[in-house]
Design an enzyme around this catalytic site. Structure first.
Site, PDB file in Angstrom:
ATOM      1  N   ASN A 197     -12.286   1.618   2.891  1.00  8.69           N
ATOM      2  CA  ASN A 197     -12.077   2.376   4.127  1.00  8.69           C
ATOM      3  C   ASN A 197     -13.404   2.781   4.776  1.00  8.69           C
ATOM      4  O   ASN A 197     -13.411   3.316   5.876  1.00  8.69           O
ATOM      5  CB  ASN A 197     -11.200   3.617   3.882  1.00  8.69           C
ATOM      6  N   LYS A 243      -7.535  -2.357   5.619  1.00  5.77           N
ATOM      7  CA  LYS A 243      -8.274  -1.940   4.417  1.00  5.77           C
ATOM      8  C   LYS A 243      -8.367  -3.047   3.367  1.00  5.77           C
ATOM      9  O   LYS A 243      -9.421  -3.237   2.759  1.00  5.77           O
ATOM     10  CB  LYS A 243      -7.628  -0.708   3.791  1.00  5.77           C
ATOM     11  N   SER A 271     -10.409  10.524  12.934  1.00  3.41           N
ATOM     12  CA  SER A 271     -11.779  10.453  12.416  1.00  3.41           C
ATOM     13  C   SER A 271     -12.839  10.825  13.467  1.00  3.41           C
ATOM     14  O   SER A 271     -13.820  11.490  13.128  1.00  3.41           O
ATOM     15  CB  SER A 271     -12.050   9.062  11.852  1.00  3.41           C
ATOM     16  N   GLY A 325       2.523   2.825  -3.068  1.00  2.00           N
ATOM     17  CA  GLY A 325       1.793   2.033  -2.071  1.00  2.00           C
ATOM     18  C   GLY A 325       0.290   2.219  -2.231  1.00  2.00           C
ATOM     19  O   GLY A 325      -0.205   2.601  -3.298  1.00  2.00           O
ATOM     20  N   GLY A 326      -0.451   1.958  -1.142  1.00  2.00           N
ATOM     21  CA  GLY A 326      -1.914   2.043  -1.191  1.00  2.00           C
ATOM     22  C   GLY A 326      -2.400   3.456  -1.482  1.00  2.00           C
ATOM     23  O   GLY A 326      -3.355   3.657  -2.245  1.00  2.00           O
ATOM     24  N   ILE A 376       0.526  14.476   0.429  1.00  7.25           N
ATOM     25  CA  ILE A 376      -0.598  13.939   1.199  1.00  7.25           C
ATOM     26  C   ILE A 376      -0.218  13.658   2.653  1.00  7.25           C
ATOM     27  O   ILE A 376      -1.076  13.363   3.469  1.00  7.25           O
ATOM     28  CB  ILE A 376      -1.255  12.708   0.531  1.00  7.25           C
ATOM     29  N   ASP A 398     -10.869   7.300  -0.418  1.00  9.00           N
ATOM     30  CA  ASP A 398      -9.587   8.027  -0.473  1.00  9.00           C
ATOM     31  C   ASP A 398      -9.450   8.821  -1.770  1.00  9.00           C
ATOM     32  O   ASP A 398      -9.009   9.976  -1.763  1.00  9.00           O
ATOM     33  CB  ASP A 398      -8.405   7.059  -0.333  1.00  9.00           C
ATOM     34  N   THR A 452      -9.253   1.309   8.950  1.00  9.92           N
ATOM     35  CA  THR A 452      -7.985   1.918   8.596  1.00  9.92           C
ATOM     36  C   THR A 452      -6.866   0.881   8.716  1.00  9.92           C
ATOM     37  O   THR A 452      -7.137  -0.315   8.890  1.00  9.92           O
ATOM     38  CB  THR A 452      -7.758   3.206   9.428  1.00  9.92           C
ATOM     39  N   ARG A 488      10.967   4.175  -5.376  1.00  4.18           N
ATOM     40  CA  ARG A 488      12.276   3.577  -5.049  1.00  4.18           C
ATOM     41  C   ARG A 488      12.344   2.146  -5.573  1.00  4.18           C
ATOM     42  O   ARG A 488      13.328   1.748  -6.187  1.00  4.18           O
ATOM     43  CB  ARG A 488      12.458   3.622  -3.522  1.00  4.18           C
TER      44      ARG A 488
HETATM   45  P1  ATR Z   1       0.797   3.438   1.906  1.00  7.31           P
HETATM   46  O1  ATR Z   1      -0.084   2.248   1.717  1.00  7.31           O
HETATM   47  O2  ATR Z   1       0.423   4.282   3.082  1.00  7.31           O
HETATM   48  O3  ATR Z   1       0.938   4.255   0.662  1.00  7.31           O
HETATM   49  P2  ATR Z   1       3.229   1.806   1.728  1.00  7.31           P
HETATM   50  O4  ATR Z   1       2.549   0.742   0.963  1.00  7.31           O
HETATM   51  O5  ATR Z   1       4.084   1.412   2.883  1.00  7.31           O
HETATM   52  O6  ATR Z   1       2.224   2.872   2.345  1.00  7.31           O
HETATM   53  O7  ATR Z   1       4.076   2.702   0.687  1.00  7.31           O
HETATM   54  C1  ATR Z   1       4.954   3.668   1.117  1.00  7.31           C
HETATM   55  C2  ATR Z   1       5.599   4.349  -0.083  1.00  7.31           C
HETATM   56  O8  ATR Z   1       6.637   5.216   0.397  1.00  7.31           O
HETATM   57  C3  ATR Z   1       6.287   3.375  -1.038  1.00  7.31           C
HETATM   58  O9  ATR Z   1       6.227   3.922  -2.349  1.00  7.31           O
HETATM   59  C4  ATR Z   1       7.722   3.374  -0.524  1.00  7.31           C
HETATM   60  O10 ATR Z   1       8.678   3.006  -1.493  1.00  7.31           O
HETATM   61  P3  ATR Z   1       9.034   1.437  -1.732  1.00  7.31           P
HETATM   62  O11 ATR Z   1       7.899   0.866  -2.532  1.00  7.31           O
HETATM   63  O12 ATR Z   1      10.311   1.449  -2.468  1.00  7.31           O
HETATM   64  O13 ATR Z   1       9.132   0.819  -0.350  1.00  7.31           O
HETATM   65  C5  ATR Z   1       7.889   4.822  -0.182  1.00  7.31           C
HETATM   66  N1  ATR Z   1       8.946   5.065   0.799  1.00  7.31           N
HETATM   67  C6  ATR Z   1       8.871   4.944   2.143  1.00  7.31           C
HETATM   68  N2  ATR Z   1      10.039   5.278   2.707  1.00  7.31           N
HETATM   69  C7  ATR Z   1      10.901   5.612   1.695  1.00  7.31           C
HETATM   70  C8  ATR Z   1      12.256   6.063   1.636  1.00  7.31           C
HETATM   71  N3  ATR Z   1      12.975   6.222   2.732  1.00  7.31           N
HETATM   72  N4  ATR Z   1      12.794   6.322   0.413  1.00  7.31           N
HETATM   73  C9  ATR Z   1      12.060   6.170  -0.723  1.00  7.31           C
HETATM   74  N5  ATR Z   1      10.771   5.754  -0.723  1.00  7.31           N
HETATM   75  C10 ATR Z   1      10.187   5.481   0.465  1.00  7.31           C
END
Ligand code: ATR
Length: 282
Positions: free
Chosen positions: A89, A68, A19, A135-136, A221, A104, A64, A158
């Site tokens: 953010n 957040k 940033s 995730g976020g 992203i 975002d 960040t 997953r």
């Molecule tokens: P952010 O807030 O940056 O989006 P996060 O909350 O840690 O980060 O989310 C990461 C995402 O990547 C999640 O959807 C995670 O899947 P899970 O909810 O099952 O944990 C996914 N992710 C990260 N590593 C992964 C992997 N090796 N295989 C499949 N999904 C993965």
């Protein structure tokens, strides 16, 4: 010194933040005597840090990872996007105290409007989007797609329960699936967006793109590396691609305008500065 406006980015850690490169470029370009500084802050110190902003001479700043969600709980009058995402953010001192928003989703949309005009045409909104991850970052992307009128958003993750929680939050235009079910034949989205961290530190893809239509727009992203394994495959298959750098650049626009009073422009020079910093040939 009194009229030098100061803004910050805080995180824990915050060394990796790009940033300052963005905001200091815009300060210089617009001839504004301001500063944008990194201010690391441990989670237990966040409340005090935000309480001290005015006395420290800050007009606002960015928060960040991992702050957040905690910062959302500490601001007065969160805006609609912040409430939808339960995270902020971008914060500033305004009427009624500490104000905050989440840019975002704005960055995601503005980048696509800029790099891929027509991505949200009616046909694409009806065909829908496949969002990988829950995730976020996924939350911001889904919020934006729903706001833009996408009537069919499939969230593949997953951990199915996390995708289901997002469907619960965003409603009937979304559905949750296990990521292994996200295969062509089952699905024919106009748009695929990776929000997982897969491809960042490994050479893996969250999904095999073979069999999807060559008109499907593929957006990752992740921006380190810029050409992720997913985007490489999309390119080989002749699909239109959008890399992750533009979202980072565009999400910074509203904050700069709040703090320094000028709406800045994401231009090719700025993109080149970031590409150089990332070690990517432009
Ligand atoms: P952010 O807030 O940056 O989006 P996060 O909350 O840690 O980060 O989310 C990461 C995402 O990547 C999640 O959807 C995670 O899947 P899970 O909810 O099952 O944990 C996914 N992710 C990260 N590593 C992964 C992997 N090796 N295989 C499949 N999904 C993965």
């Amino acid at each position: 010194m009194a009229d030098v406006k100061r803004a910050f980015v805080t995180g824990w850690p915050v060394d990796h933040s790009r940033s300052p490169l963005i905001h200091n470029y815009w300060l210089k370009k617009n001839g504004i005597s301001g500063e944008y500084l990194k201010r690391p802050c441990a989670p237990q110190g966040l409340q005090q840090f935000l309480s001290d902003l005015e006395s420290e001479g800050f007009v606002g700043g960015n928060v960040t990872v991992p702050h957040k969600e905690a910062a959302f709980g500490l601001i007065d009058q969160p805006c609609r996007a912040a409430r939808a995402l339960q995270a902020v953010n971008t914060i500033w001192l305004g009427e009624g105290g500490l104000r905050g928003t989440n840019t975002d989703g704005y960055g995601f949309l503005a980048n696509l409007d800029d790099r891929h005009p027509g991505w949200d045409c009616e046909d694409n909104r009806v065909r829908g989007a496949l969002v990988l991850g829950a995730g976020g970052a996924s939350r911001a992307v889904i919020y934006s797609l729903v706001e833009r009128g996408f009537s069919n958003v499939i969230i593949a993750n997953r951990t199915l329960a996390r995708a289901e929680a997002l469907v619960e939050h965003f409603g009937a235009t979304c559905q949750a699936i296990d990521i292994v079910e996200a295969v062509p034949g089952n699905l024919a989205p106009a748009f695929i967006i990776n929000t997982t961290s897969i491809g960042m530190n490994d050479r893996k893809k969250p999904l095999n793109l073979e069999g999807f239509s060559a008109t499907t727009i593929v957006h990752d992203i992740v921006y380190t590396p810029l050409m992720t394994p997913l985007l490489s495959q999309a390119k080989q298959l002749g699909m239109p691609i959008v890399d992750g750098l533009g979202m980072l650049l565009h999400q910074a626009v509203p904050g700069f305008e709040k703090w320094f009073g000028i709406r800045p422009v994401v231009d090719e020079t700025l993109r080149k500065i970031l590409l150089d910093d990332l070690g990517e040939a432009s």
